[in-house]
Motif scaffolding. Structure first.
Motif, PDB file in Angstrom:
ATOM      1  N   ARG A  94      24.103  36.215  27.092  1.00  0.00           N
ATOM      2  CA  ARG A  94      25.481  36.727  27.157  1.00  0.00           C
ATOM      3  C   ARG A  94      26.303  35.912  28.144  1.00  0.00           C
ATOM      4  O   ARG A  94      27.423  35.530  27.865  1.00  0.00           O
ATOM      5  N   ARG A 142      19.921  54.748  31.151  1.00  0.00           N
ATOM      6  CA  ARG A 142      20.235  53.887  32.301  1.00  0.00           C
ATOM      7  C   ARG A 142      19.554  54.401  33.564  1.00  0.00           C
ATOM      8  O   ARG A 142      19.739  55.560  33.938  1.00  0.00           O
ATOM      9  N   ASP A 188      31.099  49.624  18.908  1.00  0.00           N
ATOM     10  CA  ASP A 188      30.175  50.663  19.391  1.00  0.00           C
ATOM     11  C   ASP A 188      30.814  51.634  20.391  1.00  0.00           C
ATOM     12  O   ASP A 188      30.389  51.700  21.553  1.00  0.00           O
ATOM     13  N   LYS A 198      18.473  50.338  25.035  1.00  0.00           N
ATOM     14  CA  LYS A 198      19.072  51.021  23.891  1.00  0.00           C
ATOM     15  C   LYS A 198      17.970  51.395  22.905  1.00  0.00           C
ATOM     16  O   LYS A 198      17.092  50.568  22.624  1.00  0.00           O
ATOM     17  N   ASP A 226      18.164  49.280  32.080  1.00  0.00           N
ATOM     18  CA  ASP A 226      18.669  50.141  31.004  1.00  0.00           C
ATOM     19  C   ASP A 226      18.108  49.666  29.677  1.00  0.00           C
ATOM     20  O   ASP A 226      17.512  48.584  29.603  1.00  0.00           O
ATOM     21  N   GLU A 240      23.405  54.727  18.825  1.00  0.00           N
ATOM     22  CA  GLU A 240      22.612  53.991  19.799  1.00  0.00           C
ATOM     23  C   GLU A 240      22.452  54.917  20.990  1.00  0.00           C
ATOM     24  O   GLU A 240      23.430  55.444  21.511  1.00  0.00           O
ATOM     25  N   ALA A 250      24.770  48.909  35.036  1.00  0.00           N
ATOM     26  CA  ALA A 250      24.927  47.518  34.580  1.00  0.00           C
ATOM     27  C   ALA A 250      25.813  47.533  33.335  1.00  0.00           C
ATOM     28  O   ALA A 250      26.138  48.602  32.810  1.00  0.00           O
ATOM     29  N   GLY A 251      26.194  46.354  32.884  1.00  0.00           N
ATOM     30  CA  GLY A 251      26.878  46.201  31.599  1.00  0.00           C
ATOM     31  C   GLY A 251      28.111  47.065  31.451  1.00  0.00           C
ATOM     32  O   GLY A 251      28.976  47.107  32.324  1.00  0.00           O
ATOM     33  N   SER A 252      28.187  47.764  30.308  1.00  0.00           N
ATOM     34  CA  SER A 252      29.405  48.516  29.988  1.00  0.00           C
ATOM     35  C   SER A 252      29.630  49.662  30.972  1.00  0.00           C
ATOM     36  O   SER A 252      30.755  50.099  31.181  1.00  0.00           O
ATOM     37  N   ASP A 271      16.228  41.894  23.948  1.00  0.00           N
ATOM     38  CA  ASP A 271      17.551  41.907  23.312  1.00  0.00           C
ATOM     39  C   ASP A 271      18.232  43.242  23.547  1.00  0.00           C
ATOM     40  O   ASP A 271      19.456  43.336  23.492  1.00  0.00           O
ATOM     41  N   SER A 272      17.439  44.299  23.722  1.00  0.00           N
ATOM     42  CA  SER A 272      18.010  45.646  23.781  1.00  0.00           C
ATOM     43  C   SER A 272      17.697  46.355  25.096  1.00  0.00           C
ATOM     44  O   SER A 272      17.867  47.571  25.202  1.00  0.00           O
ATOM     45  N   MET A 273      17.210  45.612  26.078  1.00  0.00           N
ATOM     46  CA  MET A 273      16.988  46.226  27.402  1.00  0.00           C
ATOM     47  C   MET A 273      17.337  45.246  28.502  1.00  0.00           C
ATOM     48  O   MET A 273      17.347  44.035  28.277  1.00  0.00           O
ATOM     49  N   ARG A 274      17.650  45.778  29.678  1.00  0.00           N
ATOM     50  CA  ARG A 274      17.873  44.903  30.833  1.00  0.00           C
ATOM     51  C   ARG A 274      16.644  44.966  31.718  1.00  0.00           C
ATOM     52  O   ARG A 274      16.225  46.065  32.119  1.00  0.00           O
TER      53      ARG A 274
HETATM   54  N1  UDP Z   1      22.495  47.382  23.918  1.00  0.00           N
HETATM   55  C1  UDP Z   1      21.987  46.988  22.708  1.00  0.00           C
HETATM   56  N2  UDP Z   1      22.836  46.906  21.628  1.00  0.00           N
HETATM   57  C2  UDP Z   1      24.146  47.218  21.706  1.00  0.00           C
HETATM   58  C3  UDP Z   1      24.658  47.627  22.959  1.00  0.00           C
HETATM   59  C4  UDP Z   1      23.812  47.710  24.040  1.00  0.00           C
HETATM   60  O1  UDP Z   1      20.806  46.712  22.583  1.00  0.00           O
HETATM   61  O2  UDP Z   1      24.859  47.138  20.695  1.00  0.00           O
HETATM   62  C5  UDP Z   1      21.599  47.477  25.096  1.00  0.00           C
HETATM   63  C6  UDP Z   1      21.927  46.423  26.137  1.00  0.00           C
HETATM   64  O3  UDP Z   1      21.156  45.250  25.959  1.00  0.00           O
HETATM   65  C7  UDP Z   1      21.571  47.122  27.415  1.00  0.00           C
HETATM   66  C8  UDP Z   1      21.807  48.609  27.128  1.00  0.00           C
HETATM   67  O4  UDP Z   1      21.793  48.733  25.718  1.00  0.00           O
HETATM   68  O5  UDP Z   1      20.205  46.938  27.736  1.00  0.00           O
HETATM   69  C9  UDP Z   1      23.125  49.118  27.683  1.00  0.00           C
HETATM   70  O6  UDP Z   1      24.159  48.287  27.219  1.00  0.00           O
HETATM   71  P1  UDP Z   1      25.659  48.465  27.697  1.00  0.00           P
HETATM   72  O7  UDP Z   1      26.189  49.775  27.208  1.00  0.00           O
HETATM   73  O8  UDP Z   1      25.717  48.212  29.148  1.00  0.00           O
HETATM   74  O9  UDP Z   1      26.462  47.413  26.852  1.00  0.00           O
HETATM   75  P2  UDP Z   1      26.687  45.849  26.933  1.00  0.00           P
HETATM   76  O10 UDP Z   1      26.456  45.370  28.301  1.00  0.00           O
HETATM   77  O11 UDP Z   1      25.735  45.323  25.916  1.00  0.00           O
HETATM   78  O12 UDP Z   1      28.124  45.753  26.518  1.00  0.00           O
END
Ligand code: UDP
Length: 234
Positions: free
Chosen positions: A215, A93, A128, A176, A174, A89, A97-99, A196-199
């Motif tokens: 979430r 960013r 992941d 993915k 951000d 993945e 945000a997030g992780s 689903d895959s972006m903020r």
């Molecule tokens: N993301 C995703 N699939 C994953 C992990 C992350 O689509 O398995 C996307 C998530 O929605 C965000 C970006 O990647 O837009 C960064 O995610 P982050 O690493 O902050 O992880 P998360 O908050 O999902 O734990």
């Protein structure tokens, strides 16, 4: 078109077609978060994600960026090229945000300039884990000589999407990406490009329009996704 189910994931079903180099992606009405720990059926999400993904892939293609997208087939289905996918993945960013916030302890929303590219191993069981270029090489997750090209591709996608969303009053925080090699040998963006895959944050109010609504129970998921689609269409 004949179809044979190849694989069913959390949010999509993948079908083989009668043409060996083409697949159908069907977007499901399932929401999942935290590596599949939180799940719910959300009627209408599949159609919204297909519409948003298709519009974004079309834009990328029009800007000369290689993707697996061929066309939107129906409300919930997209026709794509079969790609040799990497179990990676690629996250870009623009703001913390997030992780990233959890891992590095910075405040959510802190600008990251220049934009940051990170790699993660795609594995729900392992949650992941983040990997560096040396891990990609050691674990053979992708050909190491492709890494610079993958980063360049991710940053180019970021430029195009960031500019588009800015015009629509949305901040691209951000996202993915998944990548693979198309039948013609080109490195390309595969999978989906959806909330689903972006903020995505409303530029004016800061409202979160993406999967963080699900979430963290921040409000109706569909309302956010509908808002994104309607701004993309206007
Ligand atoms: N993301 C995703 N699939 C994953 C992990 C992350 O689509 O398995 C996307 C998530 O929605 C965000 C970006 O990647 O837009 C960064 O995610 P982050 O690493 O902050 O992880 P998360 O908050 O999902 O734990």
């Amino acid at each position: 078109m004949k179809r044979r189910k190849l694989y069913e994931g959390k949010a999509k079903v993948v079908y083989e077609t009668d043409e060996p180099d083409k697949l159908v992606l069907e977007f499901k009405d399932e929401a999942s978060a935290f590596d599949g720990l939180k799940k719910a059926r959300v009627e209408g999400k599949g159609a919204l994600n297909n519409a948003i993904s298709s519009a974004l892939f079309e834009l990328l293609e029009s800007r000369g960026i290689k993707t697996h997208f061929i066309k939107k087939l129906s409300e919930r289905e997209m026709l794509v090229y079969r790609a040799e996918r990497f179990p990676l993945e690629v996250v870009v960013r623009n703001y913390a945000a997030g992780s990233f916030v959890k891992r590095y302890g910075v405040k959510e929303g802190t600008p990251l300039e220049p934009p940051l590219v990170e790699f993660f191993l795609k594995s729900d069981e392992l949650h992941d884990p983040m990997v560096c270029e040396e891990h990609v090489r050691a674990l053979k997750l992708a050909p190491p000589e492709l890494l610079p090209e993958m980063k360049k591709l991710a940053l180019k996608v970021n430029e195009v999407l960031r500019e588009l969303f800015k015009k629509k009053g949305i901040r691209l925080v951000d996202f993915k990406l998944e990548m693979g090699i198309l039948p013609d040998g080109n490195l390309a963006v595969v999978d989906e490009l959806s909330p689903d895959s972006m903020r995505l944050w409303d530029e004016r109010t800061g409202e979160k329009l993406d999967k963080d609504r699900f979430r963290f129970g921040l409000g109706d998921l569909l309302e956010g996704y509908k808002e994104v689609l309607s701004r993309l269409k206007n």
